[in-house]
Design a protein around this motif. Structure first.
Motif, PDB file in Angstrom:
ATOM      1  N   ASN A  94     -54.979 -22.417 -12.654  1.00 55.95           N
ATOM      2  CA  ASN A  94     -55.460 -20.806 -12.403  1.00 55.95           C
ATOM      3  C   ASN A  94     -54.523 -20.358 -11.097  1.00 55.95           C
ATOM      4  N   VAL A  95     -53.614 -19.988 -11.184  1.00 55.34           N
ATOM      5  CA  VAL A  95     -53.668 -19.016  -9.875  1.00 55.34           C
ATOM      6  C   VAL A  95     -53.743 -17.976  -9.439  1.00 55.34           C
ATOM      7  N   HIS A 107     -51.066 -13.145  -0.402  1.00 57.34           N
ATOM      8  CA  HIS A 107     -51.636 -14.246  -0.187  1.00 57.34           C
ATOM      9  C   HIS A 107     -52.254 -15.130  -1.449  1.00 57.34           C
ATOM     10  N   PHE A 108     -52.702 -16.334  -2.004  1.00 53.73           N
ATOM     11  CA  PHE A 108     -53.105 -16.629  -3.262  1.00 53.73           C
ATOM     12  C   PHE A 108     -53.493 -18.326  -3.305  1.00 53.73           C
ATOM     13  N   LYS A 109     -54.081 -18.710  -4.459  1.00 58.77           N
ATOM     14  CA  LYS A 109     -55.179 -19.682  -4.214  1.00 58.77           C
ATOM     15  C   LYS A 109     -55.222 -19.961  -5.319  1.00 58.77           C
ATOM     16  N   LEU A 110     -55.163 -21.539  -5.697  1.00 60.83           N
ATOM     17  CA  LEU A 110     -54.960 -22.180  -6.289  1.00 60.83           C
ATOM     18  C   LEU A 110     -56.608 -23.299  -7.489  1.00 60.83           C
ATOM     19  N   GLU A 111     -56.628 -22.554  -8.197  1.00 57.79           N
ATOM     20  CA  GLU A 111     -58.164 -23.333  -9.042  1.00 57.79           C
ATOM     21  C   GLU A 111     -57.537 -24.064 -10.157  1.00 57.79           C
ATOM     22  N   LEU A 112     -58.238 -25.863  -9.668  1.00 58.84           N
ATOM     23  CA  LEU A 112     -57.771 -26.064 -10.788  1.00 58.84           C
ATOM     24  C   LEU A 112     -58.785 -27.212 -11.276  1.00 58.84           C
ATOM     25  N   TYR A 141     -50.011 -19.789   1.002  1.00 57.92           N
ATOM     26  CA  TYR A 141     -51.251 -20.357  -0.091  1.00 57.92           C
ATOM     27  C   TYR A 141     -52.166 -20.493   0.960  1.00 57.92           C
ATOM     28  N   ASP A 142     -53.285 -20.284  -0.112  1.00 62.93           N
ATOM     29  CA  ASP A 142     -54.533 -19.849   0.784  1.00 62.93           C
ATOM     30  C   ASP A 142     -55.113 -21.441   0.666  1.00 62.93           C
ATOM     31  N   GLY A 143     -54.964 -22.029  -0.271  1.00 57.68           N
ATOM     32  CA  GLY A 143     -55.582 -23.737  -0.338  1.00 57.68           C
ATOM     33  C   GLY A 143     -55.514 -23.442  -1.991  1.00 57.68           C
ATOM     34  N   VAL A 144     -56.988 -24.898  -2.309  1.00 59.23           N
ATOM     35  CA  VAL A 144     -57.153 -25.248  -3.723  1.00 59.23           C
ATOM     36  C   VAL A 144     -58.806 -24.791  -3.872  1.00 59.23           C
ATOM     37  N   SER A 145     -59.183 -24.118  -5.089  1.00 56.07           N
ATOM     38  CA  SER A 145     -60.238 -24.398  -5.451  1.00 56.07           C
ATOM     39  C   SER A 145     -60.566 -25.777  -6.857  1.00 56.07           C
ATOM     40  N   ILE A 146     -61.634 -26.696  -6.570  1.00 54.84           N
ATOM     41  CA  ILE A 146     -61.632 -28.002  -7.374  1.00 54.84           C
ATOM     42  C   ILE A 146     -62.820 -27.402  -8.183  1.00 54.84           C
TER      43      ILE A 146
END
Length: 197
Positions: A94-95, A107-112, A141-146
């Motif tokens: 999910n972006v 800005h955006f971040k990812l949820e994986l 890109y602000d990083g990723v939430s796992i």
């Protein structure tokens, strides 16, 4: 029949005729360039032609990436293409755009979701490469939430003991009293081990 213009030299026309005869005799129906069914040795060639990187990918993931390469490149620079590319590696991606999580504009971040696939240093590097390849140039890109979900089996047991004593005698009862006891106990134990390399 030659496709060469009339002003070409006789030598060019002879070459054209020679190769035309040779190629006309080939049975090209046996050549398979479909990503789903082609021989595994052709995958790097197809990947190079479709401008996708399949280095260190499993064969099935490489086939899926090649199969979706046109669509990913067509929408390149959009969150749609980024999501499409990431879905080949993770079950759920999910972006999140900046206004969805209170970030700075553009800005955006990812949820994986990595419960089934797991995650390691190499897959995080691959994720960063995919993001930098398919994101919009102006987006940051602000990083990723796992997210990792675990499934646990719970066992519950119960025990109830109930008894009653009644005595019937010739005299009349004025009052009947019943005593009941109920005991309840729970136990819960959780262990979590996180290794960060």
């Amino acid at each position: 029949m030659s496709l060469l213009p009339n002003h070409k030299s006789k030598f060019d026309k002879k070459l054209d005729k020679f190769f035309g005869v040779k190629l006309d005799g080939l049975d090209i129906s046996v050549i398979n360039t479909l990503a789903d069914t082609c021989p595994a040795q052709l995958l790097p060639i197809l990947a190079a032609n479709f401008d996708v990187d399949i280095d260190k990918l499993s064969e099935s993931t490489a086939r899926e990436l090649i199969k979706n390469a046109f669509e990913i490149h067509y929408y390149s620079g959009t969150f749609y293409s980024l999501n499409k590319a990431l879905k080949l590696f993770y079950a759920t991606t999910n972006v999140k755009e900046w206004y969805e999580y209170g970030g700075a504009p553009y800005h955006f971040k990812l949820e994986l979701e990595v419960s089934k696939t797991g995650i390691n240093q190499e897959s995080l590097k691959k994720t960063d490469e995919i993001v930098n390849t398919y994101k919009n140039v102006r987006s940051v890109y602000d990083g990723v939430s796992i997210k990792i979900a675990t499934k646990a089996n719970a066992h519950a047991g119960g025990y109830l003991m109930h008894g009653e004593t009644i005595s019937v005698m010739p005299y009349v009862l004025r009052e009947l009293e019943t005593k009941t006891g109920f005991y309840h106990a729970n136990t819960f134990k959780t262990h979590e081990i996180i290794n960060i390399f």
